[in-house]
Motif scaffolding. Structure first.
Motif, PDB file in Angstrom:
ATOM      1  N   GLN A  19       0.851  -1.184   0.000  1.00  0.00           N
ATOM      2  CA  GLN A  19       0.000   0.000   0.000  1.00  0.00           C
ATOM      3  C   GLN A  19       0.887   1.235   0.000  1.00  0.00           C
ATOM      4  OE1 GLN A  19      -2.631  -0.239   3.332  1.00  0.00           O
ATOM      5  NE2 GLN A  19      -3.791  -1.937   2.487  1.00  0.00           N
ATOM      6  N   PRO A  20       0.411   2.372  -0.490  1.00  0.00           N
ATOM      7  CA  PRO A  20       1.289   3.539  -0.661  1.00  0.00           C
ATOM      8  C   PRO A  20       1.987   4.036   0.598  1.00  0.00           C
ATOM      9  CG  PRO A  20      -0.772   3.860  -1.829  1.00  0.00           C
ATOM     10  CD  PRO A  20      -0.920   2.597  -1.043  1.00  0.00           C
ATOM     11  N   ILE A  21       1.275   4.233   1.692  1.00  0.00           N
ATOM     12  CA  ILE A  21       1.919   4.796   2.885  1.00  0.00           C
ATOM     13  C   ILE A  21       2.878   3.800   3.532  1.00  0.00           C
ATOM     14  CG2 ILE A  21       1.504   5.685   5.218  1.00  0.00           C
ATOM     15  CD1 ILE A  21      -0.932   7.113   4.098  1.00  0.00           C
ATOM     16  N   PRO A  22       2.492   2.539   3.796  1.00  0.00           N
ATOM     17  CA  PRO A  22       3.481   1.609   4.360  1.00  0.00           C
ATOM     18  C   PRO A  22       4.672   1.378   3.435  1.00  0.00           C
ATOM     19  CG  PRO A  22       1.288   0.753   4.710  1.00  0.00           C
ATOM     20  CD  PRO A  22       1.155   1.943   3.811  1.00  0.00           C
ATOM     21  N   PHE A  27      10.240   1.425   2.566  1.00  0.00           N
ATOM     22  CA  PHE A  27      11.308   1.325   1.579  1.00  0.00           C
ATOM     23  C   PHE A  27      11.866   2.671   1.107  1.00  0.00           C
ATOM     24  CE2 PHE A  27       8.684  -2.534   1.049  1.00  0.00           C
ATOM     25  CZ  PHE A  27       9.632  -3.454   1.451  1.00  0.00           C
ATOM     26  N   LEU A  28      11.002   3.654   0.919  1.00  0.00           N
ATOM     27  CA  LEU A  28      11.476   4.932   0.382  1.00  0.00           C
ATOM     28  C   LEU A  28      12.161   5.802   1.436  1.00  0.00           C
ATOM     29  CD1 LEU A  28       8.549   5.837  -2.034  1.00  0.00           C
ATOM     30  CD2 LEU A  28      10.700   4.666  -2.532  1.00  0.00           C
ATOM     31  N   LEU A  29      11.660   5.775   2.664  1.00  0.00           N
ATOM     32  CA  LEU A  29      12.285   6.561   3.729  1.00  0.00           C
ATOM     33  C   LEU A  29      13.729   6.128   4.006  1.00  0.00           C
ATOM     34  CD1 LEU A  29      11.722   8.874   5.739  1.00  0.00           C
ATOM     35  CD2 LEU A  29      11.017   7.132   7.370  1.00  0.00           C
ATOM     36  N   MET A  80      11.475  -3.606   7.460  1.00  0.00           N
ATOM     37  CA  MET A  80      12.265  -2.395   7.301  1.00  0.00           C
ATOM     38  C   MET A  80      13.667  -2.573   7.870  1.00  0.00           C
ATOM     39  SD  MET A  80      11.123   1.291   8.547  1.00  0.00           S
ATOM     40  CE  MET A  80      12.050   2.731   8.154  1.00  0.00           C
ATOM     41  N   ALA A  81      13.787  -3.256   9.012  1.00  0.00           N
ATOM     42  CA  ALA A  81      15.105  -3.506   9.603  1.00  0.00           C
ATOM     43  C   ALA A  81      15.961  -4.357   8.674  1.00  0.00           C
ATOM     44  CB  ALA A  81      14.956  -4.179  10.960  1.00  0.00           C
ATOM     45  N   VAL A  82      15.357  -5.355   8.043  1.00  0.00           N
ATOM     46  CA  VAL A  82      16.091  -6.185   7.089  1.00  0.00           C
ATOM     47  C   VAL A  82      16.524  -5.344   5.886  1.00  0.00           C
ATOM     48  CG1 VAL A  82      15.833  -8.105   5.465  1.00  0.00           C
ATOM     49  CG2 VAL A  82      15.028  -8.342   7.809  1.00  0.00           C
ATOM     50  N   PHE A  83      15.642  -4.480   5.403  1.00  0.00           N
ATOM     51  CA  PHE A  83      15.969  -3.623   4.262  1.00  0.00           C
ATOM     52  C   PHE A  83      17.098  -2.650   4.604  1.00  0.00           C
ATOM     53  CE2 PHE A  83      14.997   0.101   1.489  1.00  0.00           C
ATOM     54  CZ  PHE A  83      15.305  -0.506   0.286  1.00  0.00           C
ATOM     55  N   VAL A  84      17.064  -2.061   5.803  1.00  0.00           N
ATOM     56  CA  VAL A  84      18.124  -1.148   6.235  1.00  0.00           C
ATOM     57  C   VAL A  84      19.445  -1.904   6.364  1.00  0.00           C
ATOM     58  CG1 VAL A  84      18.913   0.240   8.200  1.00  0.00           C
ATOM     59  CG2 VAL A  84      16.614   0.536   7.311  1.00  0.00           C
ATOM     60  N   TRP A  85      19.376  -3.109   6.903  1.00  0.00           N
ATOM     61  CA  TRP A  85      20.580  -3.926   7.048  1.00  0.00           C
ATOM     62  C   TRP A  85      21.183  -4.252   5.667  1.00  0.00           C
ATOM     63  CZ3 TRP A  85      21.426  -9.342   6.178  1.00  0.00           C
ATOM     64  CH2 TRP A  85      22.628  -9.795   6.687  1.00  0.00           C
ATOM     65  N   ILE A  86      20.336  -4.550   4.697  1.00  0.00           N
ATOM     66  CA  ILE A  86      20.813  -4.824   3.342  1.00  0.00           C
ATOM     67  C   ILE A  86      21.429  -3.568   2.729  1.00  0.00           C
ATOM     68  CG2 ILE A  86      20.031  -5.346   0.986  1.00  0.00           C
ATOM     69  CD1 ILE A  86      18.035  -7.320   2.261  1.00  0.00           C
TER      70      ILE A  86
END
Length: 95
Positions: A19-22, A27-29, A80-86
Motif C-alpha cells: 500500500q502507498p503509505i506503508p 522502503f522509500l524513507l 524495514m530492519a532487514v531492508f536497512v541492514w541490506i
C-alpha cells in the motif's frame, strides 16, 4: 499452522506492505536517509513506528483491532530492519 495458512498470511502482509503509505515508510524513507545522511539510517525505524502509531491510532485504541494493528506494525518494522541492514551491507561492499 498449515502451509495454506502461512501462505495466506504472507500474502496479506505483502499486500499491506505494498500500500502507498506503508511502502513509502518501509522502503522509500530508508533510501532517502541513505542518500542524505547515511549514518542516521537507523533513525528511520523509530520514525516509522511513530508514524504508524499516529496514522493507525484508531486501530490501536479499538480493542478488537489492536492485536492485528500491532502485528502489522511489527512485521513492517521487521521488514524495514532487514531492508536497512541490506542497504548498509551494500554500502560497505561498495567502498
Amino acid at each position: 499452522m498449515t502451509l495454506s495458512t502461512v501462505t495466506a498470511l504472507a500474502k496479506l502482509f505483502g499486500q499491506y506492505l505494498l500500500q502507498p503509505i506503508p511502502f513509502a515508510l518501509t522502503f522509500l524513507l530508508p533510501l532517502l536517509f541513505r542518500l542524505i545522511a547515511r549514518k542516521y539510517i537507523w533513525l528511520t525505524l523509530p520514525l516509522t513506528a511513530l508514524a504508524e502509531v499516529l496514522l493507525n491510532w484508531d486501530s490501536f485504541c479499538y480493542y478488537e483491532a489492536r492485536g492485528l494493528a500491532l502485528l502489522f506494525t511489527l512485521t513492517q518494522l521487521a521488514a524495514m530492519a532487514v531492508f536497512v541492514w541490506i542497504l548498509q551491507a551494500a554500502a560497505k561492499n561498495s567502498r
